[in-house]
Design a protein around this motif. Structure first.
Motif, PDB file in Angstrom:
ATOM      1  N   HIS A 150     -89.699   8.815 -56.156  1.00 44.01           N
ATOM      2  CA  HIS A 150     -89.070   9.530 -57.268  1.00 44.01           C
ATOM      3  C   HIS A 150     -87.857   8.775 -57.798  1.00 44.01           C
ATOM      4  CE1 HIS A 150     -88.255  13.893 -58.824  1.00 44.01           C
ATOM      5  NE2 HIS A 150     -87.973  12.991 -59.735  1.00 44.01           N
ATOM      6  N   ALA A 151     -87.005   8.296 -56.903  1.00 42.55           N
ATOM      7  CA  ALA A 151     -85.804   7.598 -57.344  1.00 42.55           C
ATOM      8  C   ALA A 151     -86.147   6.359 -58.161  1.00 42.55           C
ATOM      9  CB  ALA A 151     -84.943   7.217 -56.144  1.00 42.55           C
ATOM     10  N   ARG A 152     -87.175   5.639 -57.751  1.00 43.48           N
ATOM     11  CA  ARG A 152     -87.541   4.429 -58.489  1.00 43.48           C
ATOM     12  C   ARG A 152     -88.085   4.756 -59.874  1.00 43.48           C
ATOM     13  NH1 ARG A 152     -87.930  -0.551 -55.787  1.00 43.48           N
ATOM     14  NH2 ARG A 152     -87.140  -0.410 -53.660  1.00 43.48           N
ATOM     15  N   ARG A 153     -88.790   5.857 -59.985  1.00 38.31           N
ATOM     16  CA  ARG A 153     -89.279   6.257 -61.309  1.00 38.31           C
ATOM     17  C   ARG A 153     -88.111   6.573 -62.236  1.00 38.31           C
ATOM     18  NH1 ARG A 153     -93.768  10.808 -60.674  1.00 38.31           N
ATOM     19  NH2 ARG A 153     -94.111  10.303 -62.859  1.00 38.31           N
ATOM     20  N   LEU A 154     -87.090   7.232 -61.699  1.00 32.95           N
ATOM     21  CA  LEU A 154     -85.933   7.576 -62.513  1.00 32.95           C
ATOM     22  C   LEU A 154     -85.157   6.333 -62.942  1.00 32.95           C
ATOM     23  CD1 LEU A 154     -84.788  10.694 -60.479  1.00 32.95           C
ATOM     24  CD2 LEU A 154     -85.572  10.727 -62.860  1.00 32.95           C
ATOM     25  N   VAL A 155     -84.983   5.399 -62.021  1.00 30.15           N
ATOM     26  CA  VAL A 155     -84.265   4.167 -62.378  1.00 30.15           C
ATOM     27  C   VAL A 155     -85.082   3.336 -63.360  1.00 30.15           C
ATOM     28  CG1 VAL A 155     -83.311   2.022 -61.458  1.00 30.15           C
ATOM     29  CG2 VAL A 155     -82.924   4.174 -60.248  1.00 30.15           C
ATOM     30  N   ARG A 156     -86.405   3.315 -63.183  1.00 27.37           N
ATOM     31  CA  ARG A 156     -87.269   2.628 -64.142  1.00 27.37           C
ATOM     32  C   ARG A 156     -87.080   3.217 -65.539  1.00 27.37           C
ATOM     33  NH1 ARG A 156     -93.002   3.324 -62.293  1.00 27.37           N
ATOM     34  NH2 ARG A 156     -93.159   5.081 -63.727  1.00 27.37           N
ATOM     35  N   ALA A 157     -86.903   4.534 -65.605  1.00 26.03           N
ATOM     36  CA  ALA A 157     -86.678   5.177 -66.891  1.00 26.03           C
ATOM     37  C   ALA A 157     -85.350   4.732 -67.512  1.00 26.03           C
ATOM     38  CB  ALA A 157     -86.701   6.692 -66.730  1.00 26.03           C
ATOM     39  N   LEU A 158     -84.301   4.621 -66.701  1.00 26.82           N
ATOM     40  CA  LEU A 158     -83.020   4.145 -67.218  1.00 26.82           C
ATOM     41  C   LEU A 158     -83.143   2.725 -67.769  1.00 26.82           C
ATOM     42  CD1 LEU A 158     -80.319   5.320 -64.632  1.00 26.82           C
ATOM     43  CD2 LEU A 158     -81.013   6.439 -66.761  1.00 26.82           C
ATOM     44  N   LEU A 159     -83.867   1.874 -67.058  1.00 27.41           N
ATOM     45  CA  LEU A 159     -84.055   0.504 -67.532  1.00 27.41           C
ATOM     46  C   LEU A 159     -84.750   0.483 -68.893  1.00 27.41           C
ATOM     47  CD1 LEU A 159     -85.137  -1.154 -64.169  1.00 27.41           C
ATOM     48  CD2 LEU A 159     -83.097  -1.748 -65.493  1.00 27.41           C
ATOM     49  N   ALA A 160     -85.727   1.363 -69.075  1.00 24.62           N
ATOM     50  CA  ALA A 160     -86.407   1.449 -70.368  1.00 24.62           C
ATOM     51  C   ALA A 160     -85.444   1.926 -71.450  1.00 24.62           C
ATOM     52  CB  ALA A 160     -87.609   2.381 -70.265  1.00 24.62           C
ATOM     53  N   GLY A 161     -84.580   2.867 -71.102  1.00 24.62           N
ATOM     54  CA  GLY A 161     -83.578   3.325 -72.052  1.00 24.62           C
ATOM     55  C   GLY A 161     -82.629   2.213 -72.458  1.00 24.62           C
ATOM     56  N   GLU A 162     -82.244   1.376 -71.498  1.00 26.14           N
ATOM     57  CA  GLU A 162     -81.387   0.235 -71.805  1.00 26.14           C
ATOM     58  C   GLU A 162     -82.081  -0.723 -72.775  1.00 26.14           C
ATOM     59  OE1 GLU A 162     -77.908  -1.035 -70.220  1.00 26.14           O
ATOM     60  OE2 GLU A 162     -78.200   0.956 -71.114  1.00 26.14           O
TER      61      GLU A 162
END
Length: 313
Positions: A150-162
């Motif tokens: 779950h944590a990696r999915r959330l961080v992956r989402a932040l990277l996409a936002g960046e």
């Protein structure tokens, strides 16, 4: 001044959020999650009471819509706020006040929502939800096993936002927090990840770098804080438990980037369960690389954590 994503994992009931902002220590103010209760994120010109008050209302049985209605009604400056409220089932509600600084955005999916303000692009929130759900650009996913967490999915989402533009003012801090689905009297025991980068030139990538370190130290902690593997009477160590933990610590060491902590406690467990050749060899390698560990090992002998060297065969 922030963009965030909140999500529910239907396979294990875990809840989590992640956020990035051009603001110091966003993780200390943007939101909170409680196991088996929900997640509340407050941002823009944030009311830092909202996460705490919102979780209290969820704990009492209010729906996400009810929570937002109560928070907005009690705040005369609510029009400057943005919020996401999610309950333990993954149901959620979002709010963006009309006076939030543009670009503002909200994107929704099943059990996932992203919101942002002061954004550089209208695409930021949509990109986050797409990446969280596994539809980002090639290379977003990492290795298949770790990408499932779950944590990696959330961080992956932040990277996409960046990549979609992120915060118009730039980057400074980031946070990811995940809790499990178990509701109980000790919610602090059900935190699966709580990682914060308070001040960094590229906080989201630093957050991603810290994820395997966090995972490795969760394994180390499971050894240190679960007697009798490291503390307590070593005669109670079950061979199968010791073998399983030694294997887990060996795997954890690979993600720690040369940090010897997992190997140190692997050596301790081997020695405590009578594997003197393997444990002694590993400890000797560690002390050769860091001589200070020799005195540390003697200290562990004095307090009974390690068997004394003179009594080992």
């Amino acid at each position: 001044m922030t963009y965030s994503i909140v999500s529910f994992h239907p396979h294990d009931g875990s809840l989590g959020f992640a956020a990035q902002s051009h603001f110091f220590a966003v993780g200390s103010v943007v939101g909170d999650a409680e196991a088996g209760v929900g997640v509340v994120v407050s941002q823009a010109f944030a009311n830092t009471d909202w996460p705490h008050e919102g979780l209290s209302l969820l704990r009492a049985g209010a729906t996400p819509d009810d929570v937002l209605e109560a928070l907005i009604a009690g705040d005369p400056l609510a029009d400057y706020r943005q919020a996401i409220v999610m309950d333990a089932t993954g149901a959620y509600a979002c709010f963006t006040g009309g006076s939030c600084a543009p670009h503002t955005g909200v994107a929704r999916g099943e059990g996932v929502a992203a919101a942002g303000n002061m954004l550089a692009s209208d695409e930021v929130c949509r990109a986050m939800v797409a990446a969280h759900d596994g539809h980002g650009e090639p290379g977003d996913h990492g290795d298949p096993e770790s990408a499932s967490t779950h944590a990696r999915r959330l961080v992956r989402a932040l990277l996409a936002g960046e990549r979609a533009g992120g915060d118009a003012r730039g980057s400074q801090s980031a946070v990811v927090k995940v809790v499990d689905g178990v509701r109980g009297e000790r919610p602090w025991r059900h935190v699966l990840a709580d990682i914060r980068v308070d001040d960094h030139a590229d906080p989201v990538r630093e957050l991603r770098r810290l994820l395997p370190v966090h995972e490795g130290f969760r394994t180390i902690g499971s050894a240190l804080f679960a007697p009798p593997l490291v503390i307590g009477d070593p005669s109670g160590i079950a061979a199968a438990d010791a073998r399983e933990m030694v294997e887990a610590l060996t795997a954890a060491a690979a993600g720690l980037g040369g940090n010897p902590e997992a190997d140190l406690w692997r050596a301790v467990i081997l020695l405590r369960c009578g594997e003197f050749d393997a444990g002694g060899t590993l400890l000797a390698e560690l002390t050769a690389a860091r001589p200070q560990l020799r005195e540390f090992a003697r200290g562990l002998e004095r307090v009974g954590i390690l068997p004394r060297a003179e009594v080992r065969p």
